[in-house]
Write a protein that holds these residues in place. Sequence first.
Motif, PDB file in Angstrom:
ATOM      1  N   TYR A  46      -5.899  -3.814   3.551  1.00 17.83           N
ATOM      2  CA  TYR A  46      -5.041  -2.753   4.261  1.00 17.83           C
ATOM      3  C   TYR A  46      -6.146  -2.258   5.580  1.00 17.83           C
ATOM      4  CZ  TYR A  46      -2.829   1.570   5.495  1.00 17.83           C
ATOM      5  OH  TYR A  46      -2.236   2.458   6.156  1.00 17.83           O
ATOM      6  N   GLU A  47      -7.477  -1.782   5.058  1.00 20.71           N
ATOM      7  CA  GLU A  47      -8.292  -1.450   6.117  1.00 20.71           C
ATOM      8  C   GLU A  47      -8.523  -2.483   7.341  1.00 20.71           C
ATOM      9  OE1 GLU A  47     -10.604   1.861   3.392  1.00 20.71           O
ATOM     10  OE2 GLU A  47     -11.749  -0.012   3.939  1.00 20.71           O
ATOM     11  N   ARG A  71       1.429   4.335  -2.979  1.00 21.22           N
ATOM     12  CA  ARG A  71       1.227   5.718  -2.768  1.00 21.22           C
ATOM     13  C   ARG A  71       2.458   6.581  -2.480  1.00 21.22           C
ATOM     14  NH1 ARG A  71      -3.368   7.480   1.463  1.00 21.22           N
ATOM     15  NH2 ARG A  71      -2.805   8.996   0.207  1.00 21.22           N
ATOM     16  N   HIS A 125      -5.942   7.374  -1.250  1.00 19.99           N
ATOM     17  CA  HIS A 125      -6.563   6.092  -0.940  1.00 19.99           C
ATOM     18  C   HIS A 125      -7.895   6.066  -1.680  1.00 19.99           C
ATOM     19  CE1 HIS A 125      -7.645   3.299   2.194  1.00 19.99           C
ATOM     20  NE2 HIS A 125      -9.063   3.739   2.085  1.00 19.99           N
ATOM     21  N   GLU A 126      -8.696   6.887  -2.053  1.00 23.58           N
ATOM     22  CA  GLU A 126      -9.553   6.493  -2.833  1.00 23.58           C
ATOM     23  C   GLU A 126      -9.328   6.082  -4.325  1.00 23.58           C
ATOM     24  OE1 GLU A 126     -12.628   6.201  -1.832  1.00 23.58           O
ATOM     25  OE2 GLU A 126     -11.571   6.490   0.311  1.00 23.58           O
ATOM     26  N   LEU A 146      -6.823   4.357  -5.080  1.00 21.35           N
ATOM     27  CA  LEU A 146      -6.335   2.977  -5.000  1.00 21.35           C
ATOM     28  C   LEU A 146      -7.455   2.121  -4.553  1.00 21.35           C
ATOM     29  CD1 LEU A 146      -3.968   1.497  -4.844  1.00 21.35           C
ATOM     30  CD2 LEU A 146      -3.660   1.912  -2.566  1.00 21.35           C
ATOM     31  N   ARG A 147      -8.512   2.671  -3.931  1.00 19.57           N
ATOM     32  CA  ARG A 147      -9.707   1.698  -3.854  1.00 19.57           C
ATOM     33  C   ARG A 147     -10.552   1.422  -5.287  1.00 19.57           C
ATOM     34  NH1 ARG A 147     -12.962   1.550   0.713  1.00 19.57           N
ATOM     35  NH2 ARG A 147     -12.253   3.490   1.572  1.00 19.57           N
ATOM     36  N   VAL A 183      -7.243  -2.566  -0.794  1.00 14.74           N
ATOM     37  CA  VAL A 183      -7.712  -1.721   0.259  1.00 14.74           C
ATOM     38  C   VAL A 183      -8.375  -2.185   1.301  1.00 14.74           C
ATOM     39  CG1 VAL A 183      -9.136   0.341   0.409  1.00 14.74           C
ATOM     40  CG2 VAL A 183      -7.645   0.217  -1.375  1.00 14.74           C
ATOM     41  N   ARG A 184      -9.309  -3.265   0.993  1.00 15.82           N
ATOM     42  CA  ARG A 184     -10.130  -3.923   1.938  1.00 15.82           C
ATOM     43  C   ARG A 184      -9.147  -4.729   2.933  1.00 15.82           C
ATOM     44  NH1 ARG A 184     -13.750  -5.310  -2.136  1.00 15.82           N
ATOM     45  NH2 ARG A 184     -12.537  -7.084  -2.527  1.00 15.82           N
ATOM     46  N   TYR A 198       0.711  -1.237   0.243  1.00 17.08           N
ATOM     47  CA  TYR A 198       0.040  -0.161  -0.126  1.00 17.08           C
ATOM     48  C   TYR A 198       0.731   1.162  -0.073  1.00 17.08           C
ATOM     49  CZ  TYR A 198      -3.294   3.263   1.723  1.00 17.08           C
ATOM     50  OH  TYR A 198      -4.051   4.579   1.955  1.00 17.08           O
TER      51      TYR A 198
END
Length: 379
Positions: free
Chosen positions: A370-371, A349, A356-357, A359-360, A367-368, A345
């Motif tokens: 990572y979150e 970046r 972030h968005e 990449l989402r 992203v899922r 991640y």
Amino acid sequence: MNINVVGGGPGGLFFSYLVKKRFPEWSVHVFEQNAADATYGWGVVFSEVALSFLQQSDPAFCERFTAGHVLSDHMEIVHRDVHVTLRGNRFSRVARLALLQFLHRECQSVGVDLSFNTRIDELDTLRDASMVVVADGVNSRLRSRDAEVFRPSLVRRRNKFAWYGTQQLFGAVSLIFRETPTGVFIAHSYQYSERLSTFLIETDPQTWERAGLSEMSDEQSRAYCEQVFAEDLGGHGLLSNKSNWFEAVTVKNETWTSGNVVLIGDALRSVHFSLGSGTRMAMEDAISLFEGVCAHADDVRGAFAHFESARRPASDRFQMAAARSLDWYEKVAEKLHLDPISFAYDYMRRTGRVTHEDLRERDPELVREYECLHGEPAG
């Protein structure tokens, strides 16, 4: 119009093809110091975004250009022996020699004169042309000869690099990070033909010295690197082709033109290969200069002004992004404590241009994951 182009790389060749195709009555002559079949270098990689400019400029050319390329739809980051897939990253790869020979054929098909094994050291030998396009690379001799006019700045970066090839096939564009007792080694690898991959190795100067690479022959250096990346090479060795260790040089010029002379490609500005944009930038330069010529066919200065106004903002943006990317690689040892998902991640970046968005949208699975590890991050 009589146009002389110094340098038979992608930028100089593509500009020559475009101009001669559009203005067949003009004289366009390319001077290249190497032989037509010189095999320096391994593969060239284009992102999907990088190819979109070709599609917009000349769809038929783009179709021919990519016909034999090796395609992939994702990247891989290897950290702590974990392979993290980065989706939404599409790439097209081709051997550098195949790319150049394709451009040779395209130029010849429209009547461009190509002179190989011809070294040009003085601009005065070509200034009687209507336009002189200097496309002779990062170490441009012609730019150096007129340095007081172009006012170039050259910054040598700290990390060491060696370009190798291998018969191990990396279907995805892969970045491999290996920690050793002497320090961190990085491999940038990707398949570019049915039997070969590029394998570019990077390390910091302290690691390079501790490993003894400064004292090693080419054969010893290859053997050492084969041990570092033995697990990734799968029993294959590394192939050398003038694979000496070097440092990347960042080039920027205050002035882009002088009379009837204009710089393009790496002679004008270098974009570090960690962004995979050097060939793209050179070919985009070719398109913009061609568009300037079309808009101001009888006015060389007008064509140059058109070119510079179109390309300088993009050039500055890419160089800024490349500098941030270089900083990330040069400080990667500070990132190795991160788990593989967080590390990947952070890599995505690194230039500050991907949010972030963003990449989402590109890779929702990354992203899922990572979150799940960190919760909802700040924007």
